[in-house]
Each structure stands twice: as C-alpha cells, then as structure tokens.
Scaffold this active site. Structure first.
Site, short mmCIF file in Angstrom:
data_model
loop_
_atom_site.label_atom_id
_atom_site.label_comp_id
_atom_site.label_asym_id
_atom_site.label_seq_id
_atom_site.Cartn_x
_atom_site.Cartn_y
_atom_site.Cartn_z
N GLU A 1 0.81 -1.22 0.00
CA GLU A 1 0.00 0.00 0.00
C GLU A 1 0.84 1.27 0.00
O GLU A 1 0.41 2.32 -0.50
CB GLU A 1 -0.96 0.02 1.19
CG GLU A 1 -2.08 -1.01 1.10
CD GLU A 1 -1.72 -2.36 1.70
OE1 GLU A 1 -0.52 -2.59 1.99
OE2 GLU A 1 -2.63 -3.18 1.88
N PHE B 1 -11.65 -7.34 13.63
CA PHE B 1 -10.54 -7.77 12.78
C PHE B 1 -10.19 -6.66 11.78
O PHE B 1 -11.05 -6.12 11.10
CB PHE B 1 -10.92 -9.05 12.02
CG PHE B 1 -9.84 -9.51 11.08
CD1 PHE B 1 -8.60 -9.91 11.56
CD2 PHE B 1 -10.05 -9.52 9.71
CE1 PHE B 1 -7.59 -10.32 10.70
CE2 PHE B 1 -9.05 -9.92 8.83
CZ PHE B 1 -7.82 -10.33 9.34
N GLN B 2 -8.92 -6.33 11.70
CA GLN B 2 -8.39 -5.28 10.83
C GLN B 2 -9.03 -3.92 11.08
O GLN B 2 -9.15 -3.10 10.19
CB GLN B 2 -8.49 -5.68 9.34
CG GLN B 2 -7.55 -6.84 9.01
CD GLN B 2 -7.38 -7.09 7.52
OE1 GLN B 2 -8.28 -6.81 6.73
NE2 GLN B 2 -6.23 -7.61 7.13
N LYS C 1 -17.40 -0.62 5.89
CA LYS C 1 -17.77 -1.64 4.90
C LYS C 1 -19.28 -1.71 4.68
O LYS C 1 -19.74 -1.88 3.55
CB LYS C 1 -17.26 -3.00 5.39
CG LYS C 1 -17.49 -4.14 4.41
CD LYS C 1 -16.88 -5.44 4.92
CE LYS C 1 -16.97 -6.52 3.85
NZ LYS C 1 -16.33 -7.77 4.27
N MET D 1 24.35 8.70 2.59
CA MET D 1 24.31 9.98 3.30
C MET D 1 24.63 9.79 4.77
O MET D 1 25.34 10.60 5.38
CB MET D 1 22.94 10.65 3.12
CG MET D 1 22.88 12.07 3.65
SD MET D 1 24.06 13.17 2.82
CE MET D 1 23.06 13.83 1.49
#
Lengths: 570, 178
Positions: A47, A109-110, A159, A478
């Site tokens: 993502e 969940f999630q 959802k 760096m």
C-alpha cells in the site's frame, strides 16, 4: 444504487482516471463495482507504493492522485505517503476501507482508527457514516486536497455502507452540492496594500534574491515567475521542491540553495539585502542556523498558508495569497510604475564571480572509480530535455538535483520535507501513468531501492516502462557521509553490500530489463540501450564510488556562512 | 509564594473558537496544540445557540508560542470556523469552582464568612468538611481558592473559563465584519 457504486461514480464525477490500490476485507465491496467502472485501477504490491504512486501522478500532472486501500494494515501502510504528501503539499485523496460502522470501537478484525492516526498528517480526513453522504464527502475531499495549500485528504468508509448486500448501503444518488465548508475558504489574491509595500521594498533593494519554493509549482506560477524575474533582473534560487520551476539554463538562475545547495545560491542569500520568498517556507535545510540566515535581508514572504508567514523568520511584508496571482500583481504594479527591465550589473557580476569561483565539481581523473555525479551527467545528456526525473532520499537525490538541468516545470519528483527513502520507484510509476508521453527516469540509491523495489512487479504487469538508475555505492551513503565527517569515521550500520541482493537478477525476476555498469565507458551505451526499451521497466545497476561525498555542505546546525565546499576547491 | 496552576494563571491569551459540531473536532484541536507544542491552560467546550456549531474557550500559555502562530495553525483545521482573541478588558469571563474544604464544626463559621463575602454557595456539609461552589471571574475564583487554602483544600475542581466579547466590543467590531 448502493454506496459502493456511488463511490465509483463519485470518483468519476471528480474526473479521476486512475486509482492506485490493493483490495482487502473492508474495502472489498468497492472493488466489485470497480469492475463495471471506466476507472483504471493499478494493483500495487504494497500500500505504501499506492500512496507514492498517487503522489508521483499528482507531481507530474497537477491533478490529484487517488489511492484506495483496505482497513487496518492497509491503512497504516499508507501513513508514510500521507505524511510525505502533507509535508510536500501534494494533492492526493486516499480512500480507506473501515470495519462496518456498528463494529467501530470493538477492536474488530483489521480495525484501526485511521482517522485518528492520520489527523496530524492530513490536510483533513473524513469518516463517512451514511451511504448517502458519500458523493458530497468525496466532492469535498477533492476540493480540500486541491485548493489553497494542497495536501492529502483521507476518506474512511465503513464496509456496511458500501456493501450492496447490507441495507445500510442503499442510497439515492444526488449530485454533490457546492461545498458547505464554513471553516474553509483559502485567500487567493494578495492584499493590494501589501503588494504596494512589497514593490516599494523591491525598488529600494540593491542585492535582492528571489527564494522560490514548491508553491511556484503548486500554483502553476512558473511563467509569472519568469516574467517577474526578467523584468526586475533579480536572481532566482530554486529550492529542492521547485527544481524546474525556473529554468536552470536561465542566466538569472542560481539553482538550489540549502545544506547541499551550490555555493552561489547559498551565498547570494546570505549576502542579500532583500529575500523575496515565493511559496517557500524557510525550511531548516535551506536556512541552516536560523539566527545566521541571510542576516542583512529584509523579507517579503508570499504564501497561500498564512501560518508559514513569520513561522521561522519574521517577514517585513507578509502576503497571504496564491503565488501566481501575487507575482502577477507584483509585475503589474512594477509596470504601472514604469519599471523597465532594469540593470543590476554590480550585484549580478558579484554573483557571477561566485559562480565562476565555486562551480559544482567532482574528481574526474580518468582512471578513478565510476563517479555518481558522472552517471547523473550522462543521464542528463542522453535523455530528452523534458524527461521526468524522480529520486529517493539521500546522496543520490542531492546529486540528481545538483547535476540535472531542470528547464521545465513538473520534471522533478522527489520527497523533500519528509525525506522518505523508497519514494523513487513508486513515484516514477505514478508519474509515468500520468504522463505516458514522457520519458521517466528514477535516480535511486541502493538503500532506497530495496525499500520499495517490489513495485517494479506492478510496473511490468501494468506495462509502465519506467527506467531506474541505481547509484549503487553499497552504503546508506548519506548516513555514511555524516559518520565520516561528524562521527570520526566510526561507521555504524551503514554498509549494505553491492551484490546482495544481486540487483540485475532481482530486476529480471520482476520482469525488467537489467544491466550492470562498472566503468565510465559503459555508462553512455547502457543509457542509450535503456532508452530504447519502451515496453518494460529497465533497471541499471551503476557501481559507483562508495567514498564520494556530496558537496558543498552546510553542517547541520551551522550557519550558511560555514558552507564547506569540495576538497578540490579548498 | 509558589505558583500553582490552580491558583495562578500564567501569562495567557484567551481564544474563543467556533467549530463545527462534528465528531472528533475536539481531538483535532487538542492534537494540534500537542504536536505544535502549544500549551493549553484551560479548555471549555459546549454547543452554541446554533446546534451546527460548538464554542471552545481556550486559554493558551502565552510563553509557549506566538499567538499569531497558534491562531493561524488553528485556522487551518477545516472544522474551525472562526477564531477571536478576547482581551480581558473587552470581554466577560466566567468560571465555576467546586471545592471540598477541611472544616469541622469549629471552623465552619469562618468558612461560612468567606462564602458570604464571595457570594458563594454551600453545596454539601459533612462532619469535618464542607463543599462549596463559586462562579465568577477567574481572578475572583483564584482569590476565593487562595483563602480556602488556609483551611486545607481536600479536593478542588475549576471548569476553566468561558468567555464572550463584551457588548461594546461586539458593536465596535460589527462595521469591520462588513
């Protein structure tokens, strides 16, 4: 109609053509109507890639980039791009799935409180509660992301309100209304009284410098800046976020200021009696120690975000407004006063002497190792002038900014404020999706490449033929440079290995064309060969000198007067 | 005398902030103060006469950040509709204090004297303590609290002030608003 269909229609209504995303449980119902929508979806492998692609798309096109991911880990994986877009004022809209509304707060969940998490790093965010609110919310989200000081907006959608099987998703489409945002109305035009005061300061100044920042590109003010600079004959520094906003080949262009800016850009600001800050924010990487920054300069500060004016350095004239409008107002006011293109011979000659004395240099002795700067120069000289260049963060980013010649706006895509390693590959994909007509090169470091390289699978699958030049010095370069210069060469956890991973094999396994380049003679042929590939991504593994450092350098916390030039010039 | 946040207000600004009455707005305001390093001395929030909006009275520690920065950063929050700084001389400020004071029968009379002088109220009386309340200007509240301290404060809660511009200030400002 259900909420999922409404979401697709809302995106189409906003003119969206491409969505970068990855489905999952909570956002699943939105992916079904996607099949029936003309929207192009690009399936990413992580993502974070979706977020940076949306940013790259926005940088290259000026249009908002859109990413869509699921709840929980999908949402947290896109936090870095949100913060990156927030710091660099990039207009993106991120849609996250959320657990069903009745389950919010139950540790489902999630489930993840992404509006809470992202509040500090978005321009605004929404949690949509009713399906009927989807069209208006999406409309407002795009409006907020793209107007005023642009930035990321997140829309969190439970959802149940997009799931066609759930009665809560049923709604009747109504076209969104004009925005009802009582607390949001950006000021675009500058106050004429302040414009007059600024013009008066400009008229009195003898050693002025235009300090142009990312706001030039965001407000699409490159033309206005050119007209203004030519009329007043004031030299222009272009910050890391405004490379390309003023042409590098223009005689008034001084290039990049700041920690790794060139000597002239840094010194001209230090010696200026007037700084005209246009869409720039006095970032610490530009100012060095603030108390020692441009000590003799009066400040005109133009910014669409009034919170930037006076945040770091008090402005003598602070003008809230859109750079394009305000710069045009400056030019008009000067012309009304009868300003002719004026001569500033003494000041411009001083500047020129600095340029002659301290150009950017690196060791070009013929038998030495392959130099990263040489690679950037060869890339620059063997690609079209309007090539879009993307970079990650670190030495390679500074060399790319220093040695490329940016003569067109929207040809430089990088992570400035947040300094997000791994930005280049996904950003280049997003830029190429937005501008398929342009050649897109990512100049990347080996450390950065390893963070997001899997998106090359996305590029191959979706036939997005970007090109990657890895300046492989086998180090977190760096950090290594700082350890060499400021930690008595005590190298701690910076060595990466040039061969592990085997970059060519890795790239080939992701469907790319890959080449390894060890010597200066191989550089140009490899670039020419890469340019000929137009259907697959190309990865060039340049084995460059690990000892090379970025110069000039203003040590962190030091005044810009303490700029350290290359040892070759000391 | 040592300073106490309950009894003494440090140098401060009072902001009256009109916000949209939406879920999470208070968290956005509080989060902004936290991440920008602005200190809140007190905060009071409640719906207004118009149920689309809530009004916050925020007392900001004047030493923690320049007022202009606080106002401009606050104004960037999309849900923030209007911000006014209220000057004490051009505003009406009120606050409520509730305190439980250690006062057995022998001291009850003295505490009652204070209650009468300040026009406070007795809410509750126990065998060795009294609960009193006072609403008034923040400085009057501080004076009352300081005097109660001599008897021993067992618990004390201040609401933080609420404030509105005084009427002369409103009528002065109206022409500007046009």
């Amino acid at each position: 109609m259900d909420g999922g269909q409404a979401l697709m229609r809302s995106l189409e209504h906003e003119g969206v053509e491409v969505v970068f995303g990855l489905p999952g449980g909570a956002i699943l119902p939105a992916y079904d109507p996607l099949l029936d929508s003309p929207l192009r979806h690009i399936l990413v492998r992580h993502e974070q890639g979706a977020g940076h692609m949306a940013e790259g798309y926005a940088h290259a096109t000026g249009k908002p980039g859109v990413a869509m991911v699921t709840s929980g880990p999908g949402a947290t994986n896109i936090v870095t791009p949100l913060c990156n877009a927030f710091m660099d004022s990039v207009p993106i809209v991120v849609i996250t799935g959320q657990v069903p509304y009745p389950a919010i707060g139950t540790d489902a969940f999630q489930e993840c409180d992404i509006t809470g998490i992202s509040a500090a790093i978005t321009k605004h965010n929404f949690l949509v509660v009713d399906a009927g609110d989807i069209p208006q919310t999406i409309h407002d989200a795009f409006h907020i992301a793209t107007t005023g000081r642009p930035g990321p907006v997140l829309v969190d959608i439970p959802k149940d309100i997009i799931d066609s099987k759930n009665p809560r998703s049923q709604m009747t489409w109504e076209d969104p209304q004009p925005h009802i945002l009582p607390g949001y109305s950006p000021t675009i035009k500058g106050d004429p009284e302040l414009v007059s005061q600024a013009v008066e300061l400009i008229g009195k100044s003898r050693q002025p410098v235009i300090y142009s920042g990312g706001g030039i590109l965001k407000s699409r003010a490159a033309e206005e800046l050119l007209t203004f600079a030519e009329l007043t004959q004031i030299p222009v520094v272009t910050t890391l976020m405004n490379r390309g906003g003023f042409p590098d080949d223009h005689p008034l262009c001084l290039g990049m200021p700041g920690m790794h800016g060139n000597y002239t850009a840094v010194t001209a600001m230090q010696e200026a009696d007037l700084l005209i800050a246009l869409g720039s924010r006095f970032d610490d990487r530009v100012t060095g120690k603030v108390s020692g920054f441009a000590p003799g300069a009066k400040i005109i500060h133009v910014d669409i975000d009034p919170a930037e004016i006076g945040k770091v350095r008090q402005a003598d004239v602070g003008i809230q407004g859109d750079c394009r409008h305000v710069i045009a107002a400056f030019t008009q006011a000067l012309k009304e006063e009868g300003e002719e293109p004026r001569r500033r011979d003494a000041w411009l000659n001083t500047v020129k002497r600095w340029q002659e004395k301290y150009p950017l240099v690196y060791d070009t002795s013929p038998d030495g190792p392959l130099k990263p700067q040489f690679v950037v120069e060869k890339l620059r000289d063997n690609t079209p002038d309007d090539t879009i260049v993307c970079a990650g963060v670190g030495q390679h980013q500074m060399w790319a900014s220093q040695y490329w010649k940016f003569n067109y706006p929207y040809t430089w895509v990088n992570s400035g404020g947040l300094g997000t390693m791994g930005f280049a590959v996904p950003a280049a994909i997003g830029a190429k999706v937005g501008r398929p007509d342009r050649m897109v090169w990512a100049i990347d470091g080996d450390g950065c490449f390893q963070m997001t390289a899997q998106e090359l699978v996305t590029a191959t699958t979706e036939r997005i033929p970007i090109k990657i030049a890895i300046l492989n010095n086998a180090y977190l370069g760096m950090v290594r440079q700082w350890q060499e210069m400021f930690y008595e060469e005590r190298y701690s956890e910076v060595y990466l290995s040039p061969d592990l991973p085997n970059y060519s094999q890795w790239a080939e396994s992701m469907g790319c064309v890959a080449m390894r380049i060890d010597t200066p003679e191989e550089v140009e042929p490899a670039i020419i060969k890469a340019n000929e590939v137009d259907d697959l991504p190309v990865v060039l593994d340049f084995r460059v000198d690990a000892q090379e450092k970025v110069f000039p350098m203003v040590p962190a916390g030091a005044s810009n007067d303490e700029i350290v030039v290359s040892p070759l010039q000391q | 005398m040592t300073t106490s946040p309950v009894l003494d207000t440090p140098p401060h600004h009072t902001l009256v902030v009109l916000v949209e009455n939406k879920a999470g707005v208070l968290a956005r305001v509080a989060g902004l103060f936290a991440r920008r390093g602005f200190n809140i001395v007190s905060l009071a929030v409640a719906p207004t006469e118009d149920d689309r909006f809530s009004r916050l009275t925020i007392v900001v520690d004047a030493d923690s950040a320049p007022l202009y920065q606080v106002v401009q950063q606050l104004d960037k929050l999309i849900n923030v509709v209007e911000i006014r700084e209220l000057h004490p001389s051009h505003s009406v400020e009120r606050e409520l204090l509730v305190a439980t004071v250690r006062a057995g029968p022998e001291l009850r009379g003295q505490v009652m004297d204070l209650v009468r002088i300040f026009e406070a109220r007795v809410l509750n009386v126990g065998s060795d303590a009294m609960m009193v309340s006072l609403s008034g200007s923040p400085s009057r509240i501080s004076d009352f609290a300081r005097l109660l301290q001599d008897y021993g404060i067992m618990e004390l809660q201040r609401t933080g002030k609420v404030a509105l511009a005084s009427l002369d200030q409103i009528s002065q400002q109206e022409p500007d608003a046009e």
